[in-house]
Structures are given as structure tokens and as C-alpha cells.
Design a protein around this motif. Sequence first.
Motif, PDB file in Angstrom:
ATOM      1  N   ALA A   1      -4.843  -0.632   2.039  1.00  0.00           N
ATOM      2  CA  ALA A   1      -4.973   0.272   0.892  1.00  0.00           C
ATOM      3  C   ALA A   1      -5.325   1.658   1.405  1.00  0.00           C
ATOM      4  O   ALA A   1      -5.396   1.897   2.619  1.00  0.00           O
TER       5      ALA A   1
ATOM      6  N   THR B   1       0.639  -8.209   3.420  1.00  0.00           N
ATOM      7  CA  THR B   1      -0.739  -7.738   3.289  1.00  0.00           C
ATOM      8  C   THR B   1      -1.729  -8.882   3.462  1.00  0.00           C
ATOM      9  O   THR B   1      -2.825  -8.689   4.010  1.00  0.00           O
TER      10      THR B   1
ATOM     11  N   SER C   1       0.850  -1.187   0.000  1.00  0.00           N
ATOM     12  CA  SER C   1       0.000   0.000   0.000  1.00  0.00           C
ATOM     13  C   SER C   1       0.887   1.239   0.000  1.00  0.00           C
ATOM     14  O   SER C   1       1.220   1.797   1.045  1.00  0.00           O
TER      15      SER C   1
END
Length: 723
Positions: free
Chosen positions: A265, A629, A245
Amino acid sequence: MRGGWWRRAASQAGRSVTVWAVSTATMLVLAGILPDFRLQSADGDSATTVAVTAALGAGAFGVLSAVVWPLLVRLLLLVPALVLGLLVFFLNGSLLLLALRVNPSGHPQAAPETAVIVAAVMSAVASATGGALAVRDDEAYRRRLHRLADRRRRRQPPCSVTPGTVVVQLDGVGHDVLRDAVAEGLMPTVARWLGTGAPTFAATGAQPLVTAPVAAAGPVVAPGENTGVSAAATHRLTPWRTDWSSQTGASQLGILHGSNHDVPAFRWYEKETGEVMVCNRPAGAVELQRRAVERTRDGGLLTADGASRGNLFSGGADELALVLSVSARRGRDNRSRAGYFAYFCDPANAVRTALSFGAEVVREIGESVRARIRGQRPRVSRGGLYPLVRAFATVVERDVVVAAVMGDLLAGRTAVYADLVAYDEVAHHSGPRSRDAAKVLRRLDRALALIEKVAEHAPRPYRIVVLSDHGQSPGETFHARYGLTLGDLVRAGCGLHVPRKAERTRSGAEARAAVRAALRRPVEEPGERHSGAGRRSEPVVLASGNLGLVSFPDVPHRMSREEIDARHPALLPTLANHPGVGFLLVRSEEHGGVVLGARGAQIPLADLDTEPGPLAAFGPGAADAVRRTHSFPHTADIMVNSAYDPADGEVLAFEEQIGSHGGLGGAQGRPFLLSPLTCSPPADDGADLVGAERIHRVLRRWLGEAADGPQVPREAEPEERAA
């Protein structure tokens, strides 16, 4: 030295002539409005005579105000303030009457009470004009700040001689963009810090920032490669690598609070609350900061006599200005908005910023029209309120934040972190290497020079650190290239209705054909209805630059690949095989997590180091970023990263941006860290700088290096964070 004296004299003469001209015009306007004030004889005079009379009158009034007024004030020092305040108007009116009487041209006349009004208006106009011209002159602005510094030093007790630290974040400026800007002479202050003059980076494969002649080359160095520094350098330039991100919310949270865990994000859907979390919304910033503080168990990087300026998060600082995470507070505790009031209460600041704001709006409109006339590609819409948004980011936010930082320096604060967002905003719409962006870099360099100059007058020495939170990758939008949005593609893959315009595109037709083949039945057409019992909620599709997130809100947990295939057999193949998609990340019941790519590629996360598959084009570190992530609780059901072309560094943004960031691919994931040589090397262990949390630890180390300085709050140990 002699040339500098002549330039200053010419600048001062130009300002004086401008003030005189404006004062003359003001006198002419007032003569036309006020019945008891005239500049011509009763028989009437020619327009030329009237204009000369006004010019001489305005000049005489200006000279008398400059010469006689200080003497009158000195004589009236013993008069009570209230009486002096009343006398000012009458004395000013008397000076105007005297100026009219000594006027050799025409027959100007004014009643005494009218003279008071005319003198007050002319003084105000002349003061505003002179102030506007002076504050736009950097040298005059610096002299004004130096006088302010001297006054503050006289009022304040002696400050610690241990070095303070100022960290300036140039939002969105990638390492290579900064390096090339230095090479082309766009950022002389940074070039001087690096000891490079006007270097050439041909050996490093750098591309010119804009299509323009490069400045004369100096010594060949490559500070971005961290191979050494010039003997004249005061700083070193080091690249670092972001998380997947690559955006301000994740990076700044990690830098200021030491943890950006579970920030997949810029925006994402949280199933337990049914809400979309957005990093740049006040409520989102408050919640993200709260979670980070709970994880790290300390307030942040700036808790020891720190100041946070223009940031999304406070970093634990007590001194705040334009900090989003506290902007939602109401009442007296809203310290973030105080930055506006503290800045604009000074009329000189207000005039300076208002003029620059208007100029920036005009500049943006002109540049947008020029881009359309030239047929520039890629291009996105820059109409509506965007000129005002750009002017706010490049002028108002910059001026308020820089002024707040200078105040922190003069106050001797220990640690300051400030974010300047101008480049990021312009590069989104004009491109990271556009002429528009290059102009912003010039102005940011001037801001750094101003901060450096004021630091020389601070009550303690300062180390100036400059960094960026991410870069930007160029490229046209996904919608511009394929005629449909990511949301359209997802809907087609789910067998849902897509807009007719998207259906007629090649990508839309291919997606619908894939659905028909997989489902062996017609796709849902508009107007068809389903019974309430069998109807499912539509997927939530969000975009963060070239990173897309797909979530199914009616399923409370993160769906697995097997569950998605059972519900929408064509969705994952449709996405993975689309030419605008680089790879997908989904949870797998068999492998834990799996990366999907075109032509049936499916690589378990555990095998990415030996078999990167579709991640190979994204360079080193991509596999680790994806695995990290995948571990986040709020990672979407489907993570979609756009395609990336290593040859030209372009990605396809799922938003309307021709310079984007938020995912993997290209310059967006390679920001910079510009640090003084007096600080220890950033990568003290020799390893690459990876992740915003690593940058937090580097800054924390530097804050603790000052001998006998205030103690930086202890960083929680890894086992404590996991608890």
C-alpha cells in the motif's frame, strides 16, 4: 503567418505599454519619497501635469536606455570591468538627467546623486516587469531556450546521434481521462502525436471530461483500445493495469527499479520494527529503493547516463533533481536540492514561477469558494495550507522539473525520467473530471509541447514517452457517506470505544449491535479500565486511498482468520458486511488465504478464478493482484478494499479525497502508456500490460533498441531475484 505576425506585434506592444506604465508609477513614487527629486515647478502644478511629466520622463528614459545605452556599452568595451561597473551607475544617472531636461512638460529636477538612485531603481523595476511579462510568454521563453541551446552546443563536444529517451510521467492521469481530454481539445499536443485532431470517442463509451461543449469532431479513432493508429500519428496510446496498490510508490518503484515486491500500500505497518512505512517520506523512499536494488541486483533503469527529475526514487541516475530518496542526505552529496538552486538562480525563472505561484493560490481559493457556494457534492476541505500545497505542486514542481528536463535535453543525456504531479494533487481535492483538473491538463500539455520544442534543438534526436503511474477513481469519502471512519468501524468491531458522533450514525449502531451479538456482553465504554496483564494494544488502522490496512502490533506475525476470530469474533463480520466495504483479504490456516465478502462469502485464493465472489465487480486481473499481495511479507493482518460501483466507477476513499487511488476499483487501476511509433510495440507478446514491473521491462527494451547506444544494465533473471 500574417495573423501570427500581428499577434506577436500586439503582444510586444502590450508589454512595452505595461513597462512604461509601471516606470511612470515608479517615478511618481520616487518623486514623493526623495527630497531632491521633483516633477513639478516651485509654484506647484496640477496632478494631471505631474502625471504627464512623469509619463514623458519615464518614456524618454526608456527610449534613451534602449537606443543610447547599447552604443555606450560598445564604446566602453575596452574599459576594465571594475571601472565599467562603477561607470554604469553614473552613465545611467546621466541618461535620466538628459531625459528630464528634454521633457517638454513641467519642470522636473534632480540632484546628480539622486538621479543615480532614481535611474537604478527605475531600471530594476522596468527590467523585472519586462522579464516577468516576457517569461510568461511561451514563445519568448522558447526563443530564450533556443539561444541557450546554441551556446551549449558551441561549448560541448559533438554528442552521440543515437536517440535519447525522455519519459514524462503525468501523475494520476488515467487512460480514459487522457483519451477524453484529447477528444475535447484540452491536450492538442497529445492529439497531434496521436494524429487525431479533435476525435470523438462515442464508439468507445467515453464520458466527457468536464460538463462543457466538446470540440468539433475529427476522424473517429480509438487509440486507447490499441486497434490501430492514424496515418499522421507519431505515437500510440496503450492502457496498462496496475497492481493492487495503485499508487505512485509501488508503480514508480517498479518502473524505475524493476521490482515493487512487498509494497502492499502507500503506507503500512511493519511489525518487526514497530514503524509505519510511508512511500512519500524520505526515510521510507530510501529504504524501499535499497530493498529493490537488493532484489534486482542492479542500480535501476537510469544508470546509463540517466537523469531522474521530481521522482520518489532515483532509478540509479547520477543527475538528480527533487528526488525524494536522496533528499534526506546532508552535505555536499545532497544532489536532489540542487534542482531548486539551479532553477531559481536565474532571476527570470524566479519571477516567472513567483507570479504563477501567486496566481495559482488565488485561483484555488476562488475555485474552493465557488464550490462551496454552489453546494458541490462530493466535496472535501480545501482550506488551511492546501492552496499553497496545490500551488507548489502545479507551479513550482512543474517549472523546476520541466526546466531540468530541458537542460538534460540540451546536454544530450541518454535517458531522462520526470514526474509531474500537478494533476494528481488537484484531482484528489477537486475530482478527476472536474474543471479544475481539466485546466491542469491544459497546462501539462503545454509543458509537453515545450519539452518537444526544446528537443528539436538538442544535440541528439529524442523519443518522448509519456505515461502515468495510476489513474484516479471518483467518489465521496467513506466518512462522508457513513459518518464514521474505517478506524471507528474497526474499533467498534473490536469492542473498543468509538466517538459518540460515530456511535449515533446508522453504521456505528449496526457495528456495535454486531459486537454485542457476537460477544454476548456489553461493549467497552469510555472510562473503563483493564488490568495491565490483560490489556492488549489497539489495532493500527491505516488508509491508502480506498484501501485500508488493519494490523495488530502486539502479535509479531501476520494473524490468521482463525486467530482474529478467536480474539475479536465480531470484527471480520462487521467489516465484511458493511455496505462501504467491497471485500477483505486475510490469511487462513486452512486455505492459506481467503477473500471475505458480505453475507458470509468466503473464497479461498486458489478458487478465485472459477468463483470470484466479491471480486467479480472489480474486473479482470483482480484475483491475480490479490494473490500477489497476499504473498508479501508485510501484508497487513486484514486488507480492506472499499466497495466499488461499476455503473458509475465510484469508490469510497478511506482518506479525505474525492478522487482517490491505492486499491482496486475503477479508473485508478488503468493508467496509460503513450509511446513513439519508432519504438517496438509495448505488448510485443500480445498480452495485456499488467504491473509496473512489466512497464520497467518495456522501457528497458526501448532503451536497448537504439543502435550502437550505451548498454542498459542487465536485468536480473527471475531465479536470481528469488535467491
